[in-house]
Design a protein around this motif. Structure first.
Motif, short mmCIF file in Angstrom:
data_model
loop_
_atom_site.label_atom_id
_atom_site.label_comp_id
_atom_site.label_asym_id
_atom_site.label_seq_id
_atom_site.Cartn_x
_atom_site.Cartn_y
_atom_site.Cartn_z
N ILE A 65 -18.50 4.09 -1.76
CA ILE A 65 -18.92 4.15 -0.36
C ILE A 65 -20.38 4.60 -0.26
O ILE A 65 -21.27 3.80 0.02
N ARG A 66 -20.62 5.88 -0.47
CA ARG A 66 -21.94 6.45 -0.22
C ARG A 66 -23.02 5.92 -1.15
O ARG A 66 -24.07 5.45 -0.68
N SER A 67 -22.80 5.95 -2.45
CA SER A 67 -23.87 5.53 -3.37
C SER A 67 -24.13 4.03 -3.34
O SER A 67 -25.29 3.63 -3.33
N PRO A 68 -23.11 3.15 -3.28
CA PRO A 68 -23.45 1.73 -3.19
C PRO A 68 -24.10 1.37 -1.85
O PRO A 68 -24.96 0.49 -1.79
N MET A 69 -23.70 2.07 -0.78
CA MET A 69 -24.33 1.83 0.51
C MET A 69 -25.81 2.24 0.44
O MET A 69 -26.69 1.49 0.89
N ALA A 70 -26.08 3.40 -0.15
CA ALA A 70 -27.46 3.86 -0.29
C ALA A 70 -28.27 2.91 -1.18
O ALA A 70 -29.42 2.60 -0.88
N GLU A 71 -27.66 2.44 -2.26
CA GLU A 71 -28.34 1.49 -3.15
C GLU A 71 -28.72 0.22 -2.39
O GLU A 71 -29.85 -0.28 -2.50
N ALA A 72 -27.77 -0.33 -1.62
CA ALA A 72 -28.04 -1.57 -0.87
C ALA A 72 -29.13 -1.35 0.18
O ALA A 72 -30.01 -2.19 0.36
N ILE A 73 -29.10 -0.20 0.85
CA ILE A 73 -30.12 0.11 1.85
C ILE A 73 -31.49 0.28 1.19
O ILE A 73 -32.49 -0.27 1.66
N GLY A 74 -31.52 1.01 0.09
CA GLY A 74 -32.79 1.19 -0.63
C GLY A 74 -33.37 -0.12 -1.09
O GLY A 74 -34.57 -0.40 -0.92
N ARG A 75 -32.51 -0.96 -1.64
CA ARG A 75 -32.95 -2.27 -2.12
C ARG A 75 -33.46 -3.13 -0.96
O ARG A 75 -34.44 -3.85 -1.10
N TYR A 76 -32.78 -3.06 0.19
CA TYR A 76 -33.18 -3.84 1.36
C TYR A 76 -34.59 -3.44 1.83
O TYR A 76 -35.42 -4.29 2.10
N TYR A 77 -34.85 -2.15 1.91
CA TYR A 77 -36.12 -1.67 2.43
C TYR A 77 -37.23 -1.61 1.38
O TYR A 77 -38.40 -1.79 1.73
N PHE A 78 -36.89 -1.31 0.14
CA PHE A 78 -37.93 -1.05 -0.87
C PHE A 78 -37.72 -1.80 -2.18
O PHE A 78 -38.33 -1.46 -3.19
N GLY A 79 -36.87 -2.81 -2.18
CA GLY A 79 -36.49 -3.50 -3.41
C GLY A 79 -37.61 -4.20 -4.14
O GLY A 79 -37.50 -4.49 -5.33
N ARG A 80 -38.72 -4.47 -3.46
CA ARG A 80 -39.84 -5.12 -4.15
C ARG A 80 -40.68 -4.12 -4.94
O ARG A 80 -41.41 -4.51 -5.84
N SER A 81 -40.58 -2.83 -4.59
CA SER A 81 -41.44 -1.84 -5.25
C SER A 81 -40.69 -0.75 -6.01
O SER A 81 -41.30 -0.03 -6.80
N ILE A 82 -39.40 -0.63 -5.77
CA ILE A 82 -38.60 0.42 -6.43
C ILE A 82 -37.32 -0.21 -6.96
O ILE A 82 -36.68 -1.01 -6.28
N PHE A 83 -36.91 0.17 -8.18
CA PHE A 83 -35.64 -0.28 -8.75
C PHE A 83 -34.55 0.70 -8.31
O PHE A 83 -34.73 1.91 -8.38
N PHE A 84 -33.40 0.17 -7.89
CA PHE A 84 -32.30 1.01 -7.43
C PHE A 84 -31.04 0.76 -8.24
O PHE A 84 -30.77 -0.37 -8.66
N GLY A 85 -30.25 1.80 -8.41
CA GLY A 85 -28.94 1.71 -9.02
C GLY A 85 -28.01 2.71 -8.35
O GLY A 85 -28.44 3.53 -7.53
#
Length: 144
Positions: free
Chosen positions: A18-38
């Motif tokens: 729930i929390r961590s995959p949601m945060a990963e998807a949000i991070g990737r959506y907003y900053f996925g071109r400049s930051i790697f998320f997992g």
């Protein structure tokens, strides 16, 4: 890290559903071109049906996320992250243990588990939406 912008961020919670995959998807959506998320959990759990629903509402995809533990992520990709953001107490303790051998900073963002919300479907979805909005605010403030 002192507010510096990391190059890679790992979000962690109890089961990575729930929390961590949601945060990963949000991070990737907003900053996925400049930051790697997992994302990872202390233990892998079963996918939660409400997470893709509330992300889809705002045009964010969960992608091909499958729940996995820190150990599974380490075997798949390695744990090469600048910053580990923990969203649950057990994940925070696990991340702090990992910093004995990893050069990562750890931040704890206490985050309520919306699956513990009682009530009807709409009330539960509202709890997931509140989590989503809280994560968007926190992630964009921290990484923006």
């Amino acid at each position: 890290m002192g507010g510096r912008r990391p190059q890679s961020v790992l979000f962690a919670c109890g089961h990575n559903v729930i929390r961590s995959p949601m945060a990963e998807a949000i991070g990737r959506y907003y900053f996925g071109r400049s930051i790697f998320f997992g994302s990872a959990g202390v233990r892998p759990g079963e996918p939660d049906p409400f997470v893709p629903i509330v992300l889809d509402e705002i045009g964010i995809s969960l992608g091909k996320h499958r729940p996995h533990s820190f150990e599974e992520l380490d075997e798949l990709e390695g744990l090469n992250f600048d910053l580990i953001i923990t969203l649950a107490p057990e994940a925070h303790h696990k991340a702090l243990d990992l910093t004995r051998t990893l050069a990562a900073d750890v931040e704890y963002w206490p985050t309520a588990d919306p699956s513990l919300t009682s009530g009807n479907r709409d009330q539960k979805l509202d709890a997931y939406r509140a989590l989503r909005e809280g994560l968007i605010d926190r992630i964009t403030a921290r990484l923006g």
